[in-house]
Design an enzyme around this catalytic site. Structure first.
Site, short mmCIF file in Angstrom:
data_model
loop_
_atom_site.label_atom_id
_atom_site.label_comp_id
_atom_site.label_asym_id
_atom_site.label_seq_id
_atom_site.Cartn_x
_atom_site.Cartn_y
_atom_site.Cartn_z
N HIS A 1 2.95 -4.51 3.75
CA HIS A 1 2.72 -5.71 2.95
C HIS A 1 3.92 -6.09 2.11
O HIS A 1 4.14 -7.27 1.81
CB HIS A 1 1.43 -5.57 2.16
CG HIS A 1 0.26 -5.79 3.06
ND1 HIS A 1 -0.09 -7.04 3.49
CD2 HIS A 1 -0.52 -4.92 3.70
CE1 HIS A 1 -1.08 -6.92 4.35
NE2 HIS A 1 -1.36 -5.64 4.50
N GLU B 1 -8.47 -8.67 14.57
CA GLU B 1 -7.46 -7.66 14.24
C GLU B 1 -8.00 -6.24 14.36
O GLU B 1 -7.30 -5.27 14.13
CB GLU B 1 -6.90 -7.90 12.83
CG GLU B 1 -7.94 -8.08 11.75
CD GLU B 1 -7.35 -8.47 10.39
OE1 GLU B 1 -6.14 -8.33 10.18
OE2 GLU B 1 -8.14 -8.89 9.52
N ASP C 1 -2.43 -5.89 12.12
CA ASP C 1 -3.45 -4.85 12.13
C ASP C 1 -3.88 -4.49 13.55
O ASP C 1 -4.12 -3.33 13.85
CB ASP C 1 -4.67 -5.27 11.30
CG ASP C 1 -4.42 -5.02 9.82
OD1 ASP C 1 -3.96 -3.92 9.49
OD2 ASP C 1 -4.67 -5.92 9.01
N CYS D 1 -1.51 -15.07 13.74
CA CYS D 1 -0.89 -15.13 12.41
C CYS D 1 -0.23 -13.80 12.02
O CYS D 1 0.21 -13.63 10.90
CB CYS D 1 -1.89 -15.56 11.35
SG CYS D 1 -3.27 -14.42 11.16
C1 PEP Z 1 -2.59 -9.26 10.40
O1 PEP Z 1 -3.22 -8.21 10.25
O2 PEP Z 1 -1.91 -9.53 11.39
C2 PEP Z 1 -2.59 -10.25 9.32
C3 PEP Z 1 -2.01 -11.42 9.50
O3 PEP Z 1 -3.15 -9.92 8.13
P1 PEP Z 1 -2.44 -8.97 7.05
O4 PEP Z 1 -1.02 -8.79 7.47
O5 PEP Z 1 -2.57 -9.65 5.74
O6 PEP Z 1 -3.24 -7.71 7.15
MG MG Z 2 -4.68 -7.90 8.70
#
Ligand code: PEP
Ligand code: MG
Length: 589
Positions: A192, A436, A460, A507
């Site tokens: 993150h 995910e 994920d 995403c």
């Molecule tokens: C993902 O898991 O790809 C996602 C976009 O969500 P995050 O990165 O916030 O877990």
């Molecule tokens: Mg995610």
């Protein structure tokens, strides 16, 4: 000059002085033997650190005297006295000279001995001095290494932040205008912190292993977040070369923005490119990089930025402002607000709870369904914001159909309450699911029947399919978006969406790697969403390809079959792009 290779985590280039930031983990302190003849220099370095610690303490005493009572002051006055204690300092200097060790080692050894002496005493007064010694030792080591506590205390000039690792909340608290780049021992491209660096447009190299013990505070380093390198002690020629890269990078960004909308193909077809947004990060970069909407609004940062739960009004204002801003990105621009995706490494004190395995724990939609009031508050705020722009709602970490059915009931209840209160909202607000979790991906057909769109979260999904922690650099090589198992699942999810007639996007950050992002586009996703600073690069690559090219590209992994490595697939795809995309190597630098 020395070049360290890490993971290319957030693209871009930066040059500047090092600021060493102490994260939540332990502080790695360098310990080494001095070269012969360097002893006196080291003693002087130690004395300078004592001077810094003294000034620090005097400052604390002065400000405490103004604000509080005597007791607090006494503790620090006592530390000042200990700092001046010639016996302690004399012992440190003797160790440096006689054992020829660096100042940090000498401090650690001398303080350990003193602590042991005090611990043996029965008198509580003396035993209490152990804590003072701990505190003073930490202060001295901070002055010697540049590590400071809290994480960014002492950051005064724009710097490259060097750290063991940083938590998302430590990262968001850093003053943006003073951060030129990140270089960390740990972390990975999808941790993150990495995503935040990308969202903030700050170059970052992670997974460097031991950079904290290789650099000193204040020395100049070069960060190349596009290729994952950090250069220590750069010479004039490498600085010049570096500046050329910066210039080329700027040209790519500018040309992409001046051209057709992001994601337009050479034949006029398109795979629109949206941006991922963290609340609290300036939105300017989105327009600048050509984003056509916000494909993922990570609402949990409203919690992380505050360190506690935002009220409905706080949330409503943030969502409404983001919706209004989105409208400026184009007539078709929409914002996909993801419900609170808390858990894993996104920890909010007072809300998150200790779990043995938080990535598999009570997180995201699971947490929301177990905390209905909080869930309803957020849904109310999102629905209210939907009256101000094209808002889509998305549920995170869906793993089974009953989570969607239950969420639909909660949403219907909130809508009824808003209707009764006469509050305006978009009755047709689309509702989607993040794909995910492998179970949701495998059962995509049943999930697709219940939602208006999918957004595949490859950050994920890859972690769970490969059982490789997305934030752990030691398993980064297993984090494989082009593994045949991942590709199989991606095709399966996209087919399910097609079959049920719903839109599907990606995403996850894999979309921002040209080799992989183009593959998702070629597989038939409807939109790509990524950190804004990557949009110009993917857009430039797509603008040089036709749909027929994409059809040829997508056949590469199919023809390679399943008995191949992720690297082989990646390399073959990359070679194809290098051959078919004009100026490819220059675009991706
Ligand atoms: C993902 O898991 O790809 C996602 C976009 O969500 P995050 O990165 O916030 O877990
Ligand atoms: Mg995610």
């Amino acid at each position: 000059m020395r070049s360290l290779q890490g993971l290319a985590t957030a693209r871009g280039f930066a040059v500047g002085p090092v600021f060493i930031c102490r994260g939540d983990g332990s502080v790695p302190v360098p310990e080494y033997v001095l070269e012969p003849g360097r002893e006196e220099e080291e003693v002087l370095r130690y004395r300078r650190a004592v001077g810094d610690a003294r000034r620090d303490l005097e400052g604390i005493v002065a400000s405490l005297k103004e604000r509080t009572g005597r007791d607090d002051v006494m503790v620090f006055e006592c530390h000042l006295m200990m700092l001046e204690d010639t016996e302690l300092s004399g012992a440190v200097e003797r160790r440096i000279r006689e054992e020829r060790v660096n100042a940090e080692s000498a401090v650690k050894r001398v303080y350990a001995e003193s602590r042991a002496k005090f611990e043996r005493m029965n008198d509580p007064y003396f035993r209490e001095r152990v804590r003072d010694l701990d505190d003073l030792e930490r202060r001295l080591l901070a002055a010697l290494t540049g590590f400071s506590a809290p994480a960014h205390r002492g950051l005064k000039v724009p710097s490259i932040i060097v750290a063991d690792d940083l938590t998302p909340s430590e990262t968001v608290q850093l003053p943006r205008d003073l951060v030129l780049g990140f270089a960390t021992n740990g972390g990975s491209t999808t941790s993150h912190v990495a995503l935040l660096a990308r969202a903030m447009g700050i170059p970052a190299v992670t997974g460097l292993g031991d950079i904290t013990s290789r650099v000193r505070a204040g020395e100049t380093v070069l960060i190349d977040g596009t290729n994952g390198t950090v250069t220590l002690h750069p010479d004039a020629a490498s600085i010049r070369e570096f500046m050329d890269l910066v210039e080329r990078d700027r040209e790519i960004s500018e040309s992409a923005v001046l051209g057709a909308p992001a994601g337009t193909l050479k034949d006029g077809g398109e795979v629109p490119i949206f941006a991922n947004l963290h609340p609290g990060v300036p939105v300017g970069g989105l327009r600048e990089h050509g984003a056509r909407g916000i494909g993922l609004y990570r609402s949990e940062y409203l919690w992380l930025n505050r360190g506690h739960e935002p009220t409905e009004e706080d949330q409503f204002r943030a969502y409404r402002d983001a919706a209004r801003f989105t409208a400026q990105l184009g007539d078709d621009a929409s914002i996909t607000i993801r419900a609170l995706d808390i858990g894993g490494d996104k920890i909010v004190r007072g809300i998150s709870h200790k779990e043995a395995n938080p990535f598999l724990g009570n997180r995201s939609i699971r947490y929301l369904l177990a905390n209905r009031d909080m869930f309803k508050t957020q849904l109310r705020a999102i629905l209210r914001a939907s009256a101000f722009g094209r808002v889509r709602l998305m549920y995170p970490m869906i793993s089974c159909v009953e989570e969607l059915d239950e969420s639909a009931e909660v949403l219907a209840e909130v809508k009824r309450e808003l209707d009764a209160a006469g509050v305006a909202y978009d009755r047709e607000m689309p509702v989607g699911a993040m794909i995910e979790v492998p179970s949701a991906a495998i059962n995509a057909d049943a999930i697709a029947k219940r939602v208006d769109f999918f957004s595949i979260g490859t950050n994920d999904l890859v972690q769970y399919v490969m059982a490789a922690d997305r934030g752990n650099e030691s398993v980064a090589s297993l984090y494989q978006p082009t593994n045949p198992a991942v590709l199989w699942l991606m095709r399966h999810v996209i087919d399910a969406a097609r079959h049920r007639g719903i839109k599907v996007g990606v995403c996850g950050e894999s979309a921002s790697d040209p080799v992989v992002g183009v593959l998702w586009a070629a597989m038939g996703v409807d939109i790509l969403s990524m950190s804004a600073s990557y949009i110009p690069v993917i857009s430039a690559v797509l603008s040089r390809l036709t749909r027929a090219d994409l059809d040829a590209y997508v056949r590469i992994p199919v023809e390679m079959g399943n008995d191949v490595t992720a690297h082989e697939v990646y390399d073959r795809c990359r070679a194809w792009l290098a051959e078919h995309v004009f100026d490819f190597e220059n675009i991706v630098l």
